[in-house]
Design a protein around this motif. Structure first.
Motif, mmCIF file in Angstrom:
data_model
loop_
_atom_site.group_PDB
_atom_site.id
_atom_site.type_symbol
_atom_site.label_atom_id
_atom_site.label_comp_id
_atom_site.label_asym_id
_atom_site.label_seq_id
_atom_site.Cartn_x
_atom_site.Cartn_y
_atom_site.Cartn_z
ATOM 1 N N THR A 326 0.853 -1.195 0.000
ATOM 2 C CA THR A 326 0.000 0.000 0.000
ATOM 3 C C THR A 326 0.883 1.237 0.000
ATOM 4 O OG1 THR A 326 -1.664 -1.182 1.295
ATOM 5 C CG2 THR A 326 -1.855 1.206 1.199
ATOM 6 N N ALA A 327 0.534 2.215 -0.852
ATOM 7 C CA ALA A 327 1.319 3.449 -0.925
ATOM 8 C C ALA A 327 0.382 4.644 -0.981
ATOM 9 C CB ALA A 327 2.219 3.427 -2.140
ATOM 10 N N VAL A 328 0.667 5.644 -0.175
ATOM 11 C CA VAL A 328 -0.140 6.862 -0.129
ATOM 12 C C VAL A 328 0.775 8.066 -0.285
ATOM 13 C CG1 VAL A 328 -1.713 8.256 1.273
ATOM 14 C CG2 VAL A 328 -1.824 5.749 1.400
ATOM 15 N N ASN A 329 0.494 8.891 -1.313
ATOM 16 C CA ASN A 329 1.287 10.085 -1.585
ATOM 17 C C ASN A 329 2.772 9.744 -1.737
ATOM 18 O OD1 ASN A 329 1.646 12.831 -2.049
ATOM 19 N ND2 ASN A 329 2.070 13.263 0.115
ATOM 20 N N CYS A 330 3.044 8.752 -2.568
ATOM 21 C CA CYS A 330 4.419 8.311 -2.815
ATOM 22 C C CYS A 330 4.754 8.439 -4.301
ATOM 23 C CB CYS A 330 4.602 6.848 -2.389
ATOM 24 S SG CYS A 330 4.371 6.543 -0.630
ATOM 25 N N HIS A 331 6.040 8.497 -4.622
ATOM 26 C CA HIS A 331 6.517 8.526 -6.001
ATOM 27 C C HIS A 331 7.597 7.462 -6.184
ATOM 28 C CE1 HIS A 331 4.575 12.484 -5.909
ATOM 29 N NE2 HIS A 331 4.529 12.402 -7.231
ATOM 30 N N VAL A 332 7.439 6.691 -7.254
ATOM 31 C CA VAL A 332 8.461 5.718 -7.647
ATOM 32 C C VAL A 332 8.965 6.140 -9.026
ATOM 33 C CG1 VAL A 332 8.961 3.301 -8.113
ATOM 34 C CG2 VAL A 332 7.323 3.901 -6.328
ATOM 35 N N THR A 333 10.265 6.423 -9.125
ATOM 36 C CA THR A 333 10.815 7.009 -10.344
ATOM 37 C C THR A 333 12.091 6.298 -10.763
ATOM 38 O OG1 THR A 333 9.976 9.175 -9.660
ATOM 39 C CG2 THR A 333 11.628 9.150 -11.410
ATOM 40 N N THR A 334 12.199 5.980 -12.065
ATOM 41 C CA THR A 334 13.458 5.492 -12.636
ATOM 42 C C THR A 334 13.849 6.408 -13.785
ATOM 43 O OG1 THR A 334 12.296 3.964 -14.132
ATOM 44 C CG2 THR A 334 12.995 3.099 -11.999
ATOM 45 N N LYS A 335 15.146 6.745 -13.870
ATOM 46 C CA LYS A 335 15.614 7.688 -14.875
ATOM 47 C C LYS A 335 16.586 7.080 -15.877
ATOM 48 C CE LYS A 335 14.932 11.716 -11.910
ATOM 49 N NZ LYS A 335 15.522 12.961 -11.336
ATOM 50 N N GLY A 336 17.055 5.854 -15.610
ATOM 51 C CA GLY A 336 17.998 5.222 -16.520
ATOM 52 C C GLY A 336 17.293 4.361 -17.559
ATOM 53 N N ASN A 337 18.054 3.911 -18.556
ATOM 54 C CA ASN A 337 17.519 3.046 -19.603
ATOM 55 C C ASN A 337 17.225 1.649 -19.047
ATOM 56 O OD1 ASN A 337 17.803 5.106 -21.513
ATOM 57 N ND2 ASN A 337 19.902 4.496 -22.015
ATOM 58 N N TYR A 338 16.158 1.039 -19.598
ATOM 59 C CA TYR A 338 15.789 -0.336 -19.236
ATOM 60 C C TYR A 338 15.562 -0.482 -17.719
ATOM 61 C CZ TYR A 338 18.075 -0.735 -23.765
ATOM 62 O OH TYR A 338 18.470 -0.530 -25.080
ATOM 63 N N ALA A 339 15.046 0.559 -17.147
ATOM 64 C CA ALA A 339 14.764 0.537 -15.702
ATOM 65 C C ALA A 339 13.257 0.608 -15.501
ATOM 66 C CB ALA A 339 15.447 1.700 -15.004
ATOM 67 N N ASP A 340 12.749 -0.268 -14.671
ATOM 68 C CA ASP A 340 11.308 -0.376 -14.464
ATOM 69 C C ASP A 340 10.914 0.126 -13.080
ATOM 70 O OD1 ASP A 340 10.541 -1.837 -16.963
ATOM 71 O OD2 ASP A 340 11.942 -3.305 -16.135
#
Length: 359
Positions: A326-340
């Motif tokens: 469960t996630a509330v007011n969260c951010h999951v970010t990837t900035k590189g190539n082939y990153a999920d």
């Protein structure tokens, strides 16, 4: 670049409020109480110095109920002992619950003369029929069952439990102090604030029960390699930045035998820079099990190539499992190539790729 803002209040883990905590150490204090109750119970039933058994069934049943309340005892065992004591009393003609049989009025010489009588003699030694019948029939089973219960309970509680209530003690776990083994059983008993000098636990194969207490201010993983269990633990104000390795808040790597469960994370920020430096709150790389993770106001970011990010786990290997995230007011970010990026897991590998054999 993949970025996932998250507003997903679907399920609340065990440590989301004081009312849901598994005790804050209160319930677990009953274990020690259970030992005392079981000893008192055994002492009340088994005669020591008095050769005549005085059995107070009402008190014994009350003590048995207290023992069942204080310990985790199978219902079948309780019924067996109660039934056996009831049968013993009804079948032997024991006196009432508060009555004691009178002692036979006979001297030592009289008993010795009676014992020297021939087998065919009509004279027999004086004794208490109810007591003798109880000790030699159904009562034996009752006392044997009680002894088995007491010994089993003592064995179950024979392992040492280490209590963690401050940073200094927390730092001792693992190879840093021989008195706090990596395979030990630990219970946190207070909220703990750490600083930048805090060092993660290396390889942990034991059990760590946070009892819904909090660890605040981590600047690295709580455990580097988890082969045991971490449960019921809160993390707040963790700031793991510019990491160059696989990074997880509870554990960097959750091995096949490892389990992370019932974790609450609030105001947590994790950033990795290097290629394949996966990031997650439950675990950076998950080969075992991560379950029931709650994240609030937290960010998980990777910048390297093939560096996946997730709330439950960054990279979930084949055979690994992440559920109830469960996630509330969260951010999951990837900035590189082939990153999920994902909520439960950033990348899920359904099967491991074996290297192609050379011809």
């Amino acid at each position: 670049m993949i970025q996932q803002p998250i507003q997903q209040p679907t399920q609340q883990p065990i440590c989301d409020s004081a009312s849901q905590c598994s005790g804050n150490g209160i319930e677990r204090s009953w274990l020690g109480h259970g030992v005392a109750v079981s000893k008192a119970f055994a002492k009340s039933l088994i005669p020591t110095e008095d050769p005549c058994l005085s059995f107070n069934s009402r008190k014994a049943v009350e003590d048995l109920v207290r023992l069942a309340t204080a310990t985790i005892l199978p219902a079948s065992s309780i019924l067996f002992i109660v039934k056996d004591m009831a049968n013993a009393r009804s079948g032997s003609g024991l006196p009432g619950p508060d009555a004691k049989p009178e002692l036979p009025q006979t001297s030592k010489e009289t008993r010795e003369e009676a014992q020297e009588k021939e087998p065919g003699s009509k004279d027999v030694p004086l004794q208490q029929p109810s007591t003798a019948r109880y000790q030699g029939s159904e009562g034996t089973k009752g006392l044997l069952a009680l002894g088995t219960l007491a010994s089993s309970f003592q064995y179950a509680n024979s392992k040492t439990i280490y209590f963690i209530n401050d940073t200094e003690t927390l730092l001792k776990i693992g190879q840093r102090d021989s008195g706090f083994p990596e395979d030990g059983i630990y219970q946190q008993t207070a909220n703990i604030n750490v600083n930048e000098s805090h060092i993660p636990i290396g390889t942990f194969t034991g059990e760590y029960d946070g009892q819904c207490y909090t660890i605040s201010g981590l600047f690295d993983c709580f455990v580097n390699t988890l082969k045991g269990n971490i449960s019921d633990l809160k993390f707040t104000r963790a700031n793991i930045k510019n990491s160059t390795k696989v990074t997880g808040l509870a554990a960097c790597v959750v091995e096949k035998s490892g389990t992370v469960s019932n974790i609450w994370a609030e105001n947590v920020h994790i950033v990795s820079l290097s290629d394949s430096a996966h990031v997650g709150i439950g675990g950076g790389q998950v080969k075992g099990k991560v379950t029931n993770i709650m994240a609030v106001n937290s960010n998980v970011i990777t910048k390297g190539k093939e560096a996946s990010a997730g709330i439950g786990g960054g990279e979930v290997k084949a055979g690994g499992k992440v559920d109830h995230t469960t996630a509330v007011n969260c951010h999951v970010t990837t900035k590189g190539n082939y990153a999920d990026a994902g909520i439960g897991g950033g990348m899920l590998k359904l099967e491991e790729r074996l290297p192609t054999p050379r011809r």
